[in-house]
Design a protein around this motif. Structure first.
Motif, PDB file in Angstrom:
ATOM      1  N   HIS A 294      44.938  37.400  36.634  1.00  0.00           N
ATOM      2  CA  HIS A 294      44.018  37.945  37.634  1.00  0.00           C
ATOM      3  C   HIS A 294      42.802  38.595  36.982  1.00  0.00           C
ATOM      4  O   HIS A 294      41.667  38.379  37.424  1.00  0.00           O
ATOM      5  N   ILE A 295      43.021  39.375  35.938  1.00  0.00           N
ATOM      6  CA  ILE A 295      41.895  40.012  35.250  1.00  0.00           C
ATOM      7  C   ILE A 295      40.961  38.950  34.677  1.00  0.00           C
ATOM      8  O   ILE A 295      39.735  39.048  34.795  1.00  0.00           O
ATOM      9  N   ALA A 296      41.547  37.909  34.073  1.00  0.00           N
ATOM     10  CA  ALA A 296      40.724  36.824  33.519  1.00  0.00           C
ATOM     11  C   ALA A 296      39.949  36.108  34.627  1.00  0.00           C
ATOM     12  O   ALA A 296      38.759  35.794  34.460  1.00  0.00           O
ATOM     13  N   LEU A 297      40.608  35.848  35.755  1.00  0.00           N
ATOM     14  CA  LEU A 297      39.925  35.207  36.884  1.00  0.00           C
ATOM     15  C   LEU A 297      38.762  36.061  37.372  1.00  0.00           C
ATOM     16  O   LEU A 297      37.644  35.556  37.567  1.00  0.00           O
ATOM     17  N   TYR A 298      39.005  37.353  37.594  1.00  0.00           N
ATOM     18  CA  TYR A 298      37.950  38.240  38.090  1.00  0.00           C
ATOM     19  C   TYR A 298      36.784  38.294  37.105  1.00  0.00           C
ATOM     20  O   TYR A 298      35.618  38.216  37.495  1.00  0.00           O
ATOM     21  N   ALA A 299      37.097  38.421  35.819  1.00  0.00           N
ATOM     22  CA  ALA A 299      36.043  38.505  34.813  1.00  0.00           C
ATOM     23  C   ALA A 299      35.232  37.212  34.763  1.00  0.00           C
ATOM     24  O   ALA A 299      33.998  37.243  34.725  1.00  0.00           O
ATOM     25  N   LEU A 300      35.925  36.070  34.764  1.00  0.00           N
ATOM     26  CA  LEU A 300      35.216  34.786  34.677  1.00  0.00           C
ATOM     27  C   LEU A 300      34.438  34.466  35.945  1.00  0.00           C
ATOM     28  O   LEU A 300      33.371  33.840  35.877  1.00  0.00           O
ATOM     29  N   LEU A 301      34.936  34.890  37.096  1.00  0.00           N
ATOM     30  CA  LEU A 301      34.193  34.661  38.344  1.00  0.00           C
ATOM     31  C   LEU A 301      32.839  35.368  38.317  1.00  0.00           C
ATOM     32  O   LEU A 301      31.892  34.935  38.973  1.00  0.00           O
ATOM     33  N   LEU A 302      32.751  36.437  37.567  1.00  0.00           N
ATOM     34  CA  LEU A 302      31.479  37.131  37.409  1.00  0.00           C
ATOM     35  C   LEU A 302      30.711  36.607  36.198  1.00  0.00           C
ATOM     36  O   LEU A 302      29.497  36.388  36.258  1.00  0.00           O
ATOM     37  N   LEU A 303      31.418  36.369  35.105  1.00  0.00           N
ATOM     38  CA  LEU A 303      30.773  35.967  33.858  1.00  0.00           C
ATOM     39  C   LEU A 303      30.121  34.590  33.935  1.00  0.00           C
ATOM     40  O   LEU A 303      29.004  34.405  33.441  1.00  0.00           O
ATOM     41  N   VAL A 304      30.783  33.620  34.548  1.00  0.00           N
ATOM     42  CA  VAL A 304      30.244  32.253  34.586  1.00  0.00           C
ATOM     43  C   VAL A 304      28.865  32.210  35.253  1.00  0.00           C
ATOM     44  O   VAL A 304      27.909  31.696  34.666  1.00  0.00           O
ATOM     45  N   PRO A 305      28.699  32.754  36.464  1.00  0.00           N
ATOM     46  CA  PRO A 305      27.347  32.701  37.049  1.00  0.00           C
ATOM     47  C   PRO A 305      26.334  33.578  36.305  1.00  0.00           C
ATOM     48  O   PRO A 305      25.152  33.226  36.235  1.00  0.00           O
TER      49      PRO A 305
ATOM     50  N   LEU B 100      37.670  28.895  33.473  1.00  0.00           N
ATOM     51  CA  LEU B 100      37.847  29.357  34.852  1.00  0.00           C
ATOM     52  C   LEU B 100      38.548  28.298  35.695  1.00  0.00           C
ATOM     53  O   LEU B 100      39.476  28.605  36.447  1.00  0.00           O
ATOM     54  N   LEU B 101      38.132  27.046  35.569  1.00  0.00           N
ATOM     55  CA  LEU B 101      38.762  25.976  36.344  1.00  0.00           C
ATOM     56  C   LEU B 101      40.237  25.804  35.973  1.00  0.00           C
ATOM     57  O   LEU B 101      41.083  25.583  36.848  1.00  0.00           O
ATOM     58  N   VAL B 102      40.559  25.933  34.708  1.00  0.00           N
ATOM     59  CA  VAL B 102      41.955  25.843  34.274  1.00  0.00           C
ATOM     60  C   VAL B 102      42.762  26.999  34.884  1.00  0.00           C
ATOM     61  O   VAL B 102      43.876  26.798  35.395  1.00  0.00           O
ATOM     62  N   LEU B 103      42.215  28.196  34.850  1.00  0.00           N
ATOM     63  CA  LEU B 103      42.920  29.350  35.425  1.00  0.00           C
ATOM     64  C   LEU B 103      43.077  29.217  36.936  1.00  0.00           C
ATOM     65  O   LEU B 103      44.108  29.618  37.492  1.00  0.00           O
ATOM     66  N   ILE B 104      42.080  28.661  37.613  1.00  0.00           N
ATOM     67  CA  ILE B 104      42.199  28.436  39.055  1.00  0.00           C
ATOM     68  C   ILE B 104      43.335  27.453  39.318  1.00  0.00           C
ATOM     69  O   ILE B 104      44.153  27.662  40.220  1.00  0.00           O
ATOM     70  N   GLY B 105      43.408  26.395  38.537  1.00  0.00           N
ATOM     71  CA  GLY B 105      44.509  25.436  38.677  1.00  0.00           C
ATOM     72  C   GLY B 105      45.857  26.083  38.433  1.00  0.00           C
ATOM     73  O   GLY B 105      46.817  25.849  39.182  1.00  0.00           O
ATOM     74  N   LEU B 106      45.955  26.913  37.403  1.00  0.00           N
ATOM     75  CA  LEU B 106      47.190  27.645  37.117  1.00  0.00           C
ATOM     76  C   LEU B 106      47.558  28.563  38.272  1.00  0.00           C
ATOM     77  O   LEU B 106      48.727  28.654  38.676  1.00  0.00           O
ATOM     78  N   HIS B 107      46.566  29.221  38.833  1.00  0.00           N
ATOM     79  CA  HIS B 107      46.790  30.138  39.949  1.00  0.00           C
ATOM     80  C   HIS B 107      47.308  29.382  41.172  1.00  0.00           C
ATOM     81  O   HIS B 107      48.268  29.807  41.821  1.00  0.00           O
TER      82      HIS B 107
END
Length: 142
Positions: A58-69, A115-122
């Motif tokens: 979750h922390i990685a998802l939240y961070a990447l959702l902000l970091l990527v854009p 991020l896409l890999v983590l979304i798939g894992l989620h």
């Protein structure tokens, strides 16, 4: 994304990509405001190992959702491209062509892949909880 090294003015797929990215940034910021202002549900009854893995993801998802854009905005600014929210509202330039911003595109691409890999894992984990464990975790998420 097509090759962007020689592009002076974004158009077509590149302009669309920038518009989608900035729109996602707005959505993520709005989602964070909602998440901070609402009361979180009680923790699920899970093992400490599963809870720790879920927290890291979750922390990685939240961070990447902000970091990527943000990395995309930095890269586009460094290329001296106009950056607009949904193609309408201009955002400020946060880098210049002679700054490292123009060369950060690889970081943007790599972080988007992670991020896409983590979304798939989620999604996979949610399906396991829903159909194998039947612990109503999906209901808590919604």
């Amino acid at each position: 994304m097509p090759e962007t090294n020689d592009v002076k003015v974004p158009s077509g797929v590149i302009a669309w990509h920038i518009g989608v990215g900035t729109s996602l940034l707005v959505i993520v910021v709005a989602w964070w405001v909602r998440a901070v202002t609402r009361q979180a549900p009680e923790p699920a009854d899970q093992s400490s190992c599963v809870r720790a893995i879920a927290s890291v993801v979750h922390i990685a998802l939240y961070a990447l959702l902000l970091l990527v854009p943000l990395l995309g905005w930095l890269n586009a600014s460094g290329r001296d491209w106009p950056v607009k929210i949904a193609g309408t509202l201009h955002l400020p330039q946060i880098a210049t062509p002679d700054s490292p911003g123009a060369s950060i595109g690889e970081w943007h691409s790599a972080s988007a892949t992670i991020l896409l890999v983590l979304i798939g894992l989620h999604v996979f984990a949610v399906l396991v909880h829903q159909f194998l464990l039947k612990d109503h975790l999906l209901e808590r998420m919604l």
